[in-house]
Design a protein around this motif. Sequence first.
Motif, PDB file in Angstrom:
ATOM      1  N   ALA A   1       0.837  -1.206   0.000  1.00  0.00           N
ATOM      2  CA  ALA A   1       0.000   0.000   0.000  1.00  0.00           C
ATOM      3  C   ALA A   1       0.872   1.256   0.000  1.00  0.00           C
ATOM      4  CB  ALA A   1      -0.944  -0.009   1.201  1.00  0.00           C
ATOM      5  N   ALA A   2       1.938   1.261   0.799  1.00  0.00           N
ATOM      6  CA  ALA A   2       2.846   2.414   0.833  1.00  0.00           C
ATOM      7  C   ALA A   2       3.534   2.598  -0.520  1.00  0.00           C
ATOM      8  CB  ALA A   2       3.877   2.231   1.945  1.00  0.00           C
ATOM      9  N   GLU A   3       3.902   1.508  -1.159  1.00  0.00           N
ATOM     10  CA  GLU A   3       4.574   1.586  -2.453  1.00  0.00           C
ATOM     11  C   GLU A   3       3.619   2.029  -3.557  1.00  0.00           C
ATOM     12  OE1 GLU A   3       6.802  -2.051  -3.023  1.00  0.00           O
ATOM     13  OE2 GLU A   3       8.037  -1.643  -1.253  1.00  0.00           O
ATOM     14  N   VAL A   4       2.362   1.623  -3.492  1.00  0.00           N
ATOM     15  CA  VAL A   4       1.364   2.098  -4.456  1.00  0.00           C
ATOM     16  C   VAL A   4       1.187   3.601  -4.315  1.00  0.00           C
ATOM     17  CG1 VAL A   4      -1.103   2.044  -5.055  1.00  0.00           C
ATOM     18  CG2 VAL A   4       0.144  -0.102  -4.729  1.00  0.00           C
ATOM     19  N   LEU A   5       1.106   4.076  -3.080  1.00  0.00           N
ATOM     20  CA  LEU A   5       0.979   5.508  -2.837  1.00  0.00           C
ATOM     21  C   LEU A   5       2.199   6.260  -3.390  1.00  0.00           C
ATOM     22  CD1 LEU A   5      -0.611   7.848  -1.584  1.00  0.00           C
ATOM     23  CD2 LEU A   5       0.522   7.336   0.583  1.00  0.00           C
ATOM     24  N   ALA A   6       3.391   5.732  -3.135  1.00  0.00           N
ATOM     25  CA  ALA A   6       4.604   6.371  -3.642  1.00  0.00           C
ATOM     26  C   ALA A   6       4.642   6.350  -5.171  1.00  0.00           C
ATOM     27  CB  ALA A   6       5.842   5.685  -3.065  1.00  0.00           C
ATOM     28  N   ALA A   7       4.262   5.235  -5.788  1.00  0.00           N
ATOM     29  CA  ALA A   7       4.250   5.146  -7.253  1.00  0.00           C
ATOM     30  C   ALA A   7       3.245   6.117  -7.856  1.00  0.00           C
ATOM     31  CB  ALA A   7       3.943   3.714  -7.693  1.00  0.00           C
ATOM     32  N   THR A   8       2.111   6.283  -7.196  1.00  0.00           N
ATOM     33  CA  THR A   8       1.114   7.252  -7.664  1.00  0.00           C
ATOM     34  C   THR A   8       1.694   8.658  -7.628  1.00  0.00           C
ATOM     35  OG1 THR A   8      -0.685   5.826  -6.908  1.00  0.00           O
ATOM     36  CG2 THR A   8      -1.214   8.153  -7.261  1.00  0.00           C
ATOM     37  N   ARG A   9       2.399   8.970  -6.562  1.00  0.00           N
ATOM     38  CA  ARG A   9       3.036  10.291  -6.454  1.00  0.00           C
ATOM     39  C   ARG A   9       4.140  10.472  -7.492  1.00  0.00           C
ATOM     40  NH1 ARG A   9       2.682  10.295   0.077  1.00  0.00           N
ATOM     41  NH2 ARG A   9       0.620  11.259   0.183  1.00  0.00           N
ATOM     42  N   VAL A  10       4.834   9.402  -7.814  1.00  0.00           N
ATOM     43  CA  VAL A  10       5.875   9.459  -8.839  1.00  0.00           C
ATOM     44  C   VAL A  10       5.247   9.795 -10.194  1.00  0.00           C
ATOM     45  CG1 VAL A  10       7.505   8.036 -10.149  1.00  0.00           C
ATOM     46  CG2 VAL A  10       7.537   7.983  -7.647  1.00  0.00           C
ATOM     47  N   VAL A  11       4.171   9.120 -10.540  1.00  0.00           N
ATOM     48  CA  VAL A  11       3.494   9.405 -11.812  1.00  0.00           C
ATOM     49  C   VAL A  11       2.995  10.853 -11.822  1.00  0.00           C
ATOM     50  CG1 VAL A  11       1.463   8.882 -13.233  1.00  0.00           C
ATOM     51  CG2 VAL A  11       2.866   7.028 -12.352  1.00  0.00           C
ATOM     52  N   GLN A  12       2.432  11.301 -10.714  1.00  0.00           N
ATOM     53  CA  GLN A  12       1.951  12.682 -10.649  1.00  0.00           C
ATOM     54  C   GLN A  12       3.092  13.680 -10.827  1.00  0.00           C
ATOM     55  OE1 GLN A  12      -0.039  12.280  -6.837  1.00  0.00           O
ATOM     56  NE2 GLN A  12      -2.055  12.467  -7.825  1.00  0.00           N
ATOM     57  N   ALA A  13       4.227  13.395 -10.226  1.00  0.00           N
ATOM     58  CA  ALA A  13       5.363  14.307 -10.310  1.00  0.00           C
ATOM     59  C   ALA A  13       5.958  14.355 -11.714  1.00  0.00           C
ATOM     60  CB  ALA A  13       6.438  13.897  -9.303  1.00  0.00           C
ATOM     61  N   VAL A  14       6.083  13.201 -12.362  1.00  0.00           N
ATOM     62  CA  VAL A  14       6.724  13.145 -13.675  1.00  0.00           C
ATOM     63  C   VAL A  14       5.770  13.569 -14.790  1.00  0.00           C
ATOM     64  CG1 VAL A  14       7.740  11.586 -15.403  1.00  0.00           C
ATOM     65  CG2 VAL A  14       8.424  11.410 -13.003  1.00  0.00           C
ATOM     66  N   ALA A  15       4.549  13.053 -14.776  1.00  0.00           N
ATOM     67  CA  ALA A  15       3.649  13.236 -15.917  1.00  0.00           C
ATOM     68  C   ALA A  15       2.628  14.354 -15.738  1.00  0.00           C
ATOM     69  CB  ALA A  15       2.920  11.918 -16.206  1.00  0.00           C
ATOM     70  N   ARG A  16       2.302  14.697 -14.498  1.00  0.00           N
ATOM     71  CA  ARG A  16       1.251  15.701 -14.231  1.00  0.00           C
ATOM     72  C   ARG A  16      -0.061  15.334 -14.941  1.00  0.00           C
ATOM     73  NH1 ARG A  16       3.665  17.907 -10.149  1.00  0.00           N
ATOM     74  NH2 ARG A  16       5.519  19.125 -10.538  1.00  0.00           N
ATOM     75  N   PRO A  17      -0.558  14.107 -14.740  1.00  0.00           N
ATOM     76  CA  PRO A  17      -1.764  13.672 -15.457  1.00  0.00           C
ATOM     77  C   PRO A  17      -3.039  14.311 -14.899  1.00  0.00           C
ATOM     78  CG  PRO A  17      -1.144  12.029 -13.850  1.00  0.00           C
ATOM     79  CD  PRO A  17      -0.060  13.084 -13.829  1.00  0.00           C
ATOM     80  N   ASP A  18      -4.110  14.184 -15.664  1.00  0.00           N
ATOM     81  CA  ASP A  18      -5.419  14.632 -15.197  1.00  0.00           C
ATOM     82  C   ASP A  18      -5.964  13.688 -14.129  1.00  0.00           C
ATOM     83  OD1 ASP A  18      -5.521  16.781 -17.046  1.00  0.00           O
ATOM     84  OD2 ASP A  18      -6.155  15.385 -18.615  1.00  0.00           O
ATOM     85  N   LYS A  19      -5.578  12.409 -14.201  1.00  0.00           N
ATOM     86  CA  LYS A  19      -6.080  11.379 -13.284  1.00  0.00           C
ATOM     87  C   LYS A  19      -5.048  10.261 -13.232  1.00  0.00           C
ATOM     88  CE  LYS A  19      -9.418   9.129 -11.028  1.00  0.00           C
ATOM     89  NZ  LYS A  19      -8.588   8.360 -10.135  1.00  0.00           N
ATOM     90  N   VAL A  20      -4.942   9.593 -12.084  1.00  0.00           N
ATOM     91  CA  VAL A  20      -4.096   8.406 -11.979  1.00  0.00           C
ATOM     92  C   VAL A  20      -4.998   7.222 -11.659  1.00  0.00           C
ATOM     93  CG1 VAL A  20      -2.195   7.261 -10.784  1.00  0.00           C
ATOM     94  CG2 VAL A  20      -2.101   9.731 -11.178  1.00  0.00           C
ATOM     95  N   ASN A  21      -4.909   6.185 -12.477  1.00  0.00           N
ATOM     96  CA  ASN A  21      -5.661   4.958 -12.246  1.00  0.00           C
ATOM     97  C   ASN A  21      -4.730   3.920 -11.634  1.00  0.00           C
ATOM     98  OD1 ASN A  21      -7.542   5.138 -15.375  1.00  0.00           O
ATOM     99  ND2 ASN A  21      -7.864   6.207 -13.473  1.00  0.00           N
TER     100      ASN A  21
END
Length: 142
Positions: free
Chosen positions: A61-81
């Motif tokens: 769960a902690a790693e999923v949260l961190a990976a979600t933040r990584v995608v947000q930081a790199v890609a700046r998406p409208d949504k993360v699935n």
Amino acid sequence: MTDSFMLDPRLEATSVPVADWPLSQLRLKDDARFHWLLLVPRRPGVAELTDLDEDAYAQLAAEVLAATRVVQAVARPDKVNVAMLGNVVRQMHVHVVGRFQSDAAWPDPIWCKGAGPTYPPHALAVLRERYAEAARLHFAAL
């Protein structure tokens, strides 16, 4: 225990390693349509969440949260699935996908859109490094 861990050949063939976190290997999916990370717990025989003990589940769960933040930081998406399916590849892996309203599948799920074009090798290497740097920063924050 990770001694007997083997990555499913289908995951290995369609993604590149980004980072090794305490439980999972973080990988970048080689599909140029999406900013798509995979988390693969380095535990042999794990297919379902119920195959993890409570500590491993909390770590995932902690790693999923961190990976979600990584995608947000790199890609700046409208949504993360975030999804975990396993219908094609049984080995447990979690998809973390940055979505944009302008992407090839929006607003539909990505699963039924087939394989997309891969990145040119130099672009994949640059993007992998961007994700690796963000992974170092965001995992350190856990």
